[in-house]
Design a protein around this motif. Structure first.
Motif, PDB file in Angstrom:
ATOM      1  N   ASP A   1      -8.618   9.348  10.190  1.00 28.49           N
ATOM      2  CA  ASP A   1     -10.000   8.697   9.602  1.00 28.49           C
ATOM      3  C   ASP A   1      -9.313   7.277   8.997  1.00 28.49           C
ATOM      4  OD1 ASP A   1      -8.645   9.339   7.219  1.00 28.49           O
ATOM      5  OD2 ASP A   1     -10.030  11.049   6.971  1.00 28.49           O
ATOM      6  N   ALA A   2     -10.224   6.640   8.523  1.00 28.24           N
ATOM      7  CA  ALA A   2      -9.846   5.243   7.795  1.00 28.24           C
ATOM      8  C   ALA A   2      -8.703   5.371   6.870  1.00 28.24           C
ATOM      9  CB  ALA A   2     -11.327   4.726   7.230  1.00 28.24           C
ATOM     10  N   ASP A   3      -8.934   6.340   5.901  1.00 24.80           N
ATOM     11  CA  ASP A   3      -7.835   6.543   4.715  1.00 24.80           C
ATOM     12  C   ASP A   3      -6.514   6.962   5.163  1.00 24.80           C
ATOM     13  OD1 ASP A   3      -9.804   6.007   2.850  1.00 24.80           O
ATOM     14  OD2 ASP A   3      -9.912   8.068   2.260  1.00 24.80           O
ATOM     15  N   LEU A   4      -6.468   7.708   6.322  1.00 28.11           N
ATOM     16  CA  LEU A   4      -5.174   8.048   6.713  1.00 28.11           C
ATOM     17  C   LEU A   4      -4.442   6.896   7.938  1.00 28.11           C
ATOM     18  CD1 LEU A   4      -2.809  10.056   7.096  1.00 28.11           C
ATOM     19  CD2 LEU A   4      -4.199  11.413   8.781  1.00 28.11           C
TER      20      LEU A   4
ATOM     21  N   LEU B   1      -4.861   3.851   7.382  1.00 26.50           N
ATOM     22  CA  LEU B   1      -4.368   2.794   6.566  1.00 26.50           C
ATOM     23  C   LEU B   1      -3.027   3.181   5.622  1.00 26.50           C
ATOM     24  CD1 LEU B   1      -4.632   0.041   4.875  1.00 26.50           C
ATOM     25  CD2 LEU B   1      -6.162   1.142   3.273  1.00 26.50           C
ATOM     26  N   ALA B   2      -2.945   4.412   5.473  1.00 28.10           N
ATOM     27  CA  ALA B   2      -1.822   4.928   4.853  1.00 28.10           C
ATOM     28  C   ALA B   2      -0.516   4.905   5.742  1.00 28.10           C
ATOM     29  CB  ALA B   2      -1.915   6.366   4.173  1.00 28.10           C
TER      30      ALA B   2
ATOM     31  N   HIS C   1      -1.775  14.361   5.257  1.00 26.69           N
ATOM     32  CA  HIS C   1      -2.781  13.595   4.351  1.00 26.69           C
ATOM     33  C   HIS C   1      -2.375  12.290   3.685  1.00 26.69           C
ATOM     34  CE1 HIS C   1      -5.060  13.376   0.608  1.00 26.69           C
ATOM     35  NE2 HIS C   1      -5.877  14.037   1.330  1.00 26.69           N
ATOM     36  N   ALA C   2      -3.353  11.395   3.435  1.00 20.28           N
ATOM     37  CA  ALA C   2      -2.830  10.136   3.087  1.00 20.28           C
ATOM     38  C   ALA C   2      -1.973  10.052   2.073  1.00 20.28           C
ATOM     39  CB  ALA C   2      -4.074   9.217   3.132  1.00 20.28           C
ATOM     40  N   ASP C   3      -2.183  11.040   1.087  1.00 18.70           N
ATOM     41  CA  ASP C   3      -1.751  10.993  -0.351  1.00 18.70           C
ATOM     42  C   ASP C   3      -0.613  12.018  -0.489  1.00 18.70           C
ATOM     43  OD1 ASP C   3      -3.119   9.004  -1.645  1.00 18.70           O
ATOM     44  OD2 ASP C   3      -4.791  10.469  -1.605  1.00 18.70           O
TER      45      ASP C   3
ATOM     46  N   GLY D   1      -5.719  14.785   7.698  1.00 20.34           N
ATOM     47  CA  GLY D   1      -6.576  14.940   6.535  1.00 20.34           C
ATOM     48  C   GLY D   1      -6.608  16.065   5.569  1.00 20.34           C
TER      49      GLY D   1
END
Length: 262
Positions: A245-248, A250-251, A186-188, A222
């Protein structure tokens, strides 16, 4: 399309990918986001999924749910095969050194490929370190590979050693590469797994290696499970079969993680 038909298709996507996004579903079905959210609410009430920010995850991905290796071994088999082949490219026939292999179904597929590994010359050598009973058994079929098994309390669900003894033994080794499994990326939240004892071992494998490589199929991207064992920046490379996906994405870029799509 009737709501029941949409919901059946959403269930199918969840079974395949483990996660759905409201925006993508609205675009696919040509309906409003509010309509999709109502569908997800109804599916959640039936226990099919759990709502998360921006979409939903399969009920099977809820943070404390964990299936055995036997239950997962044949799932996403083609993806795991591609990931294992890509990982094998990092262990060429002229490799000299040691690798550690975490427990898991994708890492087990890598172990199966290692059965056929042969050194290019008499100077080539490979040591495999693992806390997984099944992976040690698989790799031991290759006479060219030295196998070092890490002991401890055997966890029946994964067939892997965990606990204080395992962590103590891992603290004294530093393999060139650690191949890691994960239940979520997960990104965070980073890399995660449902069990705290497994998380402690995965964390030790990550910290103790010169290069940490995560092998995860697209259904894990994700996803958050209960225990984070590594931040994204703790891992050098992720090998998967599906673009994040875009968020992951970028992270991962911000964490300087190399992403390999098999």
């Amino acid at each position: 399309m009737y709501a029941e038909e949409r919901q059946q298709q959403i269930e199918g996507q969840l079974a395949e990918a483990g996660r759905v996004a409201v925006i993508e579903l609205a675009r696919t079905f040509d309906v409003s986001s509010e309509t999709v959210r109502r569908d997800l609410d109804q599916l959640e009430a039936r226990g099919v999924l759990r709502r998360v920010h921006g979409g939903a995850v399969s009920a099977a991905r809820i943070s404390r749910i964990e299936e055995s290796v036997a239950q997962r071994i044949d799932r996403n088999s083609d993806a795991k095969e591609r990931i294992a082949r890509a990982a094998m490219a990092l262990i060429p026939s002229n490799f000299v050194g040691a690798i550690s292999i975490d427990s898991g179904t994708t890492t087990s597929r890598l172990a199966q490929h290692l059965v056929n590994w042969t050194p290019e010359t008499s100077t080539g050598s490979l040591t495999v370190i693992t806390h997984s009973i099944s992976i040690a058994s698989i790799v031991s079929e290759n006479p060219h590979i030295a196998v070092q098994i890490i002991g401890g309390r055997l966890r029946g669900l994964t067939g892997a050693a965990v606990g204080a003894t395992t962590l103590d033994q891992l603290s004294g080794i530093r393999p060139d590469i650690s191949f890691l499994g994960a239940n979520g990326v997960h990104a965070d939240f980073g890399f995660s797994t449902p069990d705290p004892d497994e998380a402690a071992v995965k964390s030790a494998l990550t910290r103790g290696s010169r290069r940490a490589i995560a092998l995860v199929d697209g259904s894990k991207l994700g996803i958050e499970t209960l225990m984070s064992f590594a931040s994204l920046s703790d891992v050098d490379t992720i090998i998967t079969d599906h673009s994040p996906d875009a968020d992951l994405t970028l992270a991962l870029e911000r964490a300087d993680v190399e992403t390999v799509i098999a």
